[in-house]
Design a protein around this motif. Structure first.
Motif, mmCIF file in Angstrom:
data_model
loop_
_atom_site.group_PDB
_atom_site.id
_atom_site.type_symbol
_atom_site.label_atom_id
_atom_site.label_comp_id
_atom_site.label_asym_id
_atom_site.label_seq_id
_atom_site.Cartn_x
_atom_site.Cartn_y
_atom_site.Cartn_z
ATOM 1 N N PRO A 16 -5.762 5.187 -6.093
ATOM 2 C CA PRO A 16 -4.504 5.626 -5.475
ATOM 3 C C PRO A 16 -4.359 5.056 -4.073
ATOM 4 O O PRO A 16 -5.331 4.964 -3.326
ATOM 5 N N ILE A 18 -1.854 5.370 -0.645
ATOM 6 C CA ILE A 18 -0.819 6.121 0.071
ATOM 7 C C ILE A 18 -0.208 5.200 1.117
ATOM 8 O O ILE A 18 -0.936 4.541 1.856
ATOM 9 N N GLN A 20 2.111 4.974 4.512
ATOM 10 C CA GLN A 20 2.583 5.795 5.632
ATOM 11 C C GLN A 20 3.201 4.889 6.689
ATOM 12 O O GLN A 20 2.697 3.791 6.945
ATOM 13 N N MET A 29 3.131 7.342 -2.822
ATOM 14 C CA MET A 29 1.781 7.104 -3.339
ATOM 15 C C MET A 29 1.948 6.366 -4.643
ATOM 16 O O MET A 29 2.772 6.722 -5.483
ATOM 17 N N TRP A 31 -0.370 3.155 -7.253
ATOM 18 C CA TRP A 31 -1.709 2.764 -7.694
ATOM 19 C C TRP A 31 -1.944 1.275 -7.546
ATOM 20 O O TRP A 31 -1.014 0.469 -7.651
ATOM 21 N N ARG A 51 1.940 1.267 -13.576
ATOM 22 C CA ARG A 51 1.345 1.804 -14.799
ATOM 23 C C ARG A 51 2.350 1.799 -15.949
ATOM 24 O O ARG A 51 1.981 1.632 -17.107
ATOM 25 N N MET A 72 -4.870 -1.414 6.343
ATOM 26 C CA MET A 72 -5.388 -0.667 5.206
ATOM 27 C C MET A 72 -6.616 0.121 5.645
ATOM 28 O O MET A 72 -7.451 -0.393 6.390
ATOM 29 N N VAL A 74 -9.732 2.998 4.212
ATOM 30 C CA VAL A 74 -10.483 3.439 3.045
ATOM 31 C C VAL A 74 -11.015 4.836 3.336
ATOM 32 O O VAL A 74 -11.441 5.103 4.459
ATOM 33 N N ARG A 78 -14.446 6.257 -0.765
ATOM 34 C CA ARG A 78 -14.022 4.919 -1.186
ATOM 35 C C ARG A 78 -13.212 4.944 -2.481
ATOM 36 O O ARG A 78 -13.173 3.963 -3.223
ATOM 37 N N ASP A 79 -12.546 6.084 -2.738
ATOM 38 C CA ASP A 79 -11.737 6.170 -3.958
ATOM 39 C C ASP A 79 -10.264 6.471 -3.669
ATOM 40 O O ASP A 79 -9.517 6.910 -4.549
ATOM 41 N N CYS A 80 -9.845 6.219 -2.431
ATOM 42 C CA CYS A 80 -8.424 6.361 -2.067
ATOM 43 C C CYS A 80 -8.147 5.462 -0.868
ATOM 44 O O CYS A 80 -8.993 5.309 0.012
ATOM 45 N N LEU A 81 -6.951 4.863 -0.871
ATOM 46 C CA LEU A 81 -6.534 3.989 0.221
ATOM 47 C C LEU A 81 -5.368 4.596 0.981
ATOM 48 O O LEU A 81 -4.513 5.261 0.385
ATOM 49 N N LEU A 82 -5.364 4.371 2.284
ATOM 50 C CA LEU A 82 -4.218 4.735 3.115
ATOM 51 C C LEU A 82 -3.737 3.455 3.780
ATOM 52 O O LEU A 82 -4.527 2.737 4.397
ATOM 53 N N ILE B 18 -2.038 15.156 -1.386
ATOM 54 C CA ILE B 18 -2.328 14.578 -0.071
ATOM 55 C C ILE B 18 -2.156 15.667 0.975
ATOM 56 O O ILE B 18 -1.163 16.391 0.962
ATOM 57 N N MET B 29 -7.139 13.156 0.511
ATOM 58 C CA MET B 29 -6.460 13.255 -0.778
ATOM 59 C C MET B 29 -7.470 13.816 -1.765
ATOM 60 O O MET B 29 -8.623 13.377 -1.797
ATOM 61 N N CYS B 80 2.918 13.633 -7.788
ATOM 62 C CA CYS B 80 2.087 13.625 -6.585
ATOM 63 C C CYS B 80 2.589 14.697 -5.641
ATOM 64 O O CYS B 80 3.797 14.931 -5.539
ATOM 65 N N CYS B 99 -10.485 11.865 6.421
ATOM 66 C CA CYS B 99 -11.369 11.074 5.560
ATOM 67 C C CYS B 99 -11.093 9.574 5.692
ATOM 68 O O CYS B 99 -11.919 8.755 5.304
ATOM 69 N N PHE B 100 -9.953 9.225 6.251
ATOM 70 C CA PHE B 100 -9.560 7.806 6.333
ATOM 71 C C PHE B 100 -9.968 7.215 7.689
ATOM 72 O O PHE B 100 -9.124 6.816 8.480
ATOM 73 N N THR B 102 -12.106 4.653 8.112
ATOM 74 C CA THR B 102 -12.538 3.253 8.026
ATOM 75 C C THR B 102 -11.330 2.351 7.861
ATOM 76 O O THR B 102 -10.598 2.459 6.868
ATOM 77 N N ALA B 103 -11.090 1.487 8.813
ATOM 78 C CA ALA B 103 -9.967 0.551 8.753
ATOM 79 C C ALA B 103 -10.477 -0.844 8.459
ATOM 80 O O ALA B 103 -11.614 -1.188 8.801
ATOM 81 N N LEU B 104 -9.635 -1.638 7.803
ATOM 82 C CA LEU B 104 -9.961 -3.042 7.553
ATOM 83 C C LEU B 104 -9.231 -3.885 8.594
ATOM 84 O O LEU B 104 -8.003 -3.886 8.639
#
Lengths: 119, 119
Positions: A16, A18, A20, A29, A31, A51, A72, A74, A78-82, B18, B29, B80, B99-100, B102-104
């Motif tokens: 997933p 998100i 912002q 949100m 995928w 999907r 981006m 993480v 490590r199972d959701c992105l913002l 979220i 999330m 969602c 939780c977010f 960590t930035a790239l």
């Protein structure tokens, strides 16, 4: 270096994501699969995995309501992105700025955001 | 009236939720099933479904880092949830506010948020 394979994708290979605005508004949100993550980072144009269409979805490619990636992030698992994005116009297909335009207040659904106008 | 059965849950009966602070920070999330949605709305304490423990997870019940629901919002596809919450202390189990953290940036992972102190 960031490695897209280090993210945790679900059984369908999706994570997933998100979106912002820099001002803090959660826009939507959707995928991504690993290739969508790579394309988003390489192109700077947010690219999801649809999907329903089972195809890549460059956000705004047909509507013009592009999402330009600013940053981006993480999450700890490590199972959701913002993603902080520069959103051109509405993010929602209903022409509203955000997809989250329905609030629950006193047990009722209340529309808290009107569609944007092109004016 | 809002009906929790009107939301779209995935094959496992779950919907992503979220959590965002009133100031606009996306905190985390996690997932809810229909009963977690009901409990959250009834109690005002955000209650997720823990996929790893396969049990309800009243956020902060053991850590004290409770999430009090201010407002729940539903997205256009009804698949969602966005919750505006009053988060006590850190939302993340790493003791960071979000939780977010960590930035790239320039292809590297950068930690943009330090753990909170109790002081």
């Amino acid at each position: 270096m960031f490695d897209p394979t280090s993210l945790k994708y679900d059984a369908k290979g999706l994570i997933p994501a998100i979106a912002q605005s820099p001002e803090g508004e959660v826009l939507m949100m959707a995928w991504m699969n690993i290739e969508a993550v790579k394309r988003t980072l390489q192109s700077g144009q947010v690219t999801y995995w649809s999907r329903s269409r089972q195809d890549f979805w460059i956000k705004g490619e047909t509507s013009g309501h592009l999402q330009k990636l600013i940053e981006m992030r993480v999450d700890c698992d490590r199972d959701c992105l913002l993603m902080i994005v520069d959103q051109t116009g509405p993010a929602c297909h209903t022409n509203r700025r955000s997809c989250f335009y329905t609030a629950l207040r006193d047990g009722e659904e209340v529309e808290i955001m009107a569609p944007m106008t092109d004016a």
